[in-house]
Write a protein that holds these residues in place. Sequence first.
Motif, PDB file in Angstrom:
ATOM      1  N   ALA A  18       1.053  -1.055  -0.004  1.00  0.00           N
ATOM      2  CA  ALA A  18      -0.098   0.047  -0.071  1.00  0.00           C
ATOM      3  C   ALA A  18       0.740   1.213   0.018  1.00  0.00           C
ATOM      4  O   ALA A  18       0.425   2.424  -0.041  1.00  0.00           O
ATOM      5  N   LEU A  19       2.128   0.912   0.143  1.00  0.00           N
ATOM      6  CA  LEU A  19       3.119   2.215   0.468  1.00  0.00           C
ATOM      7  C   LEU A  19       4.077   2.351  -0.879  1.00  0.00           C
ATOM      8  O   LEU A  19       4.414   3.375  -1.163  1.00  0.00           O
ATOM      9  N   ALA A  20       4.201   1.302  -1.623  1.00  0.00           N
ATOM     10  CA  ALA A  20       5.188   1.375  -2.858  1.00  0.00           C
ATOM     11  C   ALA A  20       4.427   0.415  -3.903  1.00  0.00           C
ATOM     12  O   ALA A  20       3.354  -0.052  -3.860  1.00  0.00           O
ATOM     13  N   ASP A  21       5.275   0.428  -5.091  1.00  0.00           N
ATOM     14  CA  ASP A  21       4.974  -0.458  -6.121  1.00  0.00           C
ATOM     15  C   ASP A  21       4.797  -1.931  -5.906  1.00  0.00           C
ATOM     16  O   ASP A  21       3.946  -2.663  -6.376  1.00  0.00           O
ATOM     17  N   PHE A  22       5.846  -2.307  -5.071  1.00  0.00           N
ATOM     18  CA  PHE A  22       6.156  -3.625  -4.557  1.00  0.00           C
ATOM     19  C   PHE A  22       6.555  -3.804  -3.303  1.00  0.00           C
ATOM     20  O   PHE A  22       7.335  -2.820  -2.616  1.00  0.00           O
ATOM     21  N   LYS A  23       6.228  -4.726  -2.640  1.00  0.00           N
ATOM     22  CA  LYS A  23       6.868  -5.003  -1.048  1.00  0.00           C
ATOM     23  C   LYS A  23       7.769  -6.198  -1.331  1.00  0.00           C
ATOM     24  O   LYS A  23       7.596  -7.122  -1.763  1.00  0.00           O
ATOM     25  N   ARG A  51       6.225  -6.145 -15.693  1.00  0.00           N
ATOM     26  CA  ARG A  51       5.146  -5.507 -14.713  1.00  0.00           C
ATOM     27  C   ARG A  51       5.775  -4.502 -14.084  1.00  0.00           C
ATOM     28  O   ARG A  51       5.269  -4.223 -13.019  1.00  0.00           O
ATOM     29  N   ILE A  52       6.591  -3.850 -14.651  1.00  0.00           N
ATOM     30  CA  ILE A  52       7.192  -2.386 -13.843  1.00  0.00           C
ATOM     31  C   ILE A  52       6.197  -1.281 -14.338  1.00  0.00           C
ATOM     32  O   ILE A  52       6.090  -1.128 -15.390  1.00  0.00           O
ATOM     33  N   LYS A  65      10.112   0.380  -4.073  1.00  0.00           N
ATOM     34  CA  LYS A  65       9.788  -1.110  -3.124  1.00  0.00           C
ATOM     35  C   LYS A  65       9.693  -0.500  -1.361  1.00  0.00           C
ATOM     36  O   LYS A  65      10.159   0.577  -1.098  1.00  0.00           O
ATOM     37  N   GLU A  66       8.981  -1.178  -0.918  1.00  0.00           N
ATOM     38  CA  GLU A  66       8.710  -1.179   0.511  1.00  0.00           C
ATOM     39  C   GLU A  66       9.453  -2.518   1.314  1.00  0.00           C
ATOM     40  O   GLU A  66       9.488  -3.607   0.698  1.00  0.00           O
ATOM     41  N   THR A  67      10.229  -1.972   2.263  1.00  0.00           N
ATOM     42  CA  THR A  67      10.760  -2.990   2.929  1.00  0.00           C
ATOM     43  C   THR A  67      10.348  -3.064   4.475  1.00  0.00           C
ATOM     44  O   THR A  67       9.761  -1.986   4.813  1.00  0.00           O
ATOM     45  N   ILE A  68      11.087  -3.880   5.336  1.00  0.00           N
ATOM     46  CA  ILE A  68      10.624  -3.475   6.689  1.00  0.00           C
ATOM     47  C   ILE A  68      11.290  -2.383   7.437  1.00  0.00           C
ATOM     48  O   ILE A  68      11.002  -2.015   8.412  1.00  0.00           O
TER      49      ILE A  68
END
Length: 289
Positions: A54-59, A88-89, A96-99
């Motif tokens: 929900a924050l970036a294009d991919f997690k 798919r880009i 990207k979303e990361t921890i």
Amino acid sequence: MEVKVQIVNAFVDGDHGGNPAGVVLDADSLTSEQKLQIAAQVGLSETAFVSRSALADFKLDFFTPAKQIPHCGHATIATFSYLQSLGRIPSAHTSKETIDGSRQIWMRGEQAFMEQKPPQYQSVPELEERIFQSLGISKDDLIEGKSPIVVNTGNSFLIIPLQNQHILRELKPQLAEIESISQQLHLIGFYPFSLQTQRAQRDATTRMFGPLYGIPEESATGMAAGPLACYMHDIMSIKKDSYLIEQGYLMNPPSPSLITVELEKNEGAIQKLMAGGKGIVMQQKTVVL
């Protein structure tokens, strides 16, 4: 349950070498425990798991065979190179979303570049003798006037400036001691380097030892090349906007890799950096849980 894992070599030098990473798409339903099991079965230094965000294009979640880590350079490049090949880009400027938060990703043709933070530096004079012993070197083997320094642009690495490529090649890493020091300093690993390079028009040749994360030696480490470029710019006064970092040439067997680091500066101060390269899909594995 069967899980398809793409093996993608990231940071290839030309179309050869590079650092293999596992890439698992559509991983939303996998638990952290399952991801760790998959990474252990894949057996590579890192495997990336791609989910909706929900924050970036991919997690992206990154797992070594031993544990989860906040970021991984070569697995990021592997993932976005593979996603690009699948169409798919969503755009050249993606994310990207990361921890550990969200990061920008730039696509330039076949190359992917990932954002890293401005550098933070930590001197460690009290540990220098242990560091030297852990690599089988002495202070005389360092570039004159320079010392090992911890540099963090998202992950922490110990940057170690060596006089020449021969010393870098002949290192005798004591992995248990490197692991102990890495744990004490919260490092991903050691990143010794030489300004002597295998090929012309490049800036440094490196090696990376990360036994704390189950990595005896790695052939390409994008999250370490960023700190090295910052060290060269800020500590060694090699003032450039772009650096070419070789890695993997001195491994046995060699796996030549090339990492490009671009700095964004304001009045000479590094504001952020992008590290990137090219990934090539090598094979597909099926993991059974």
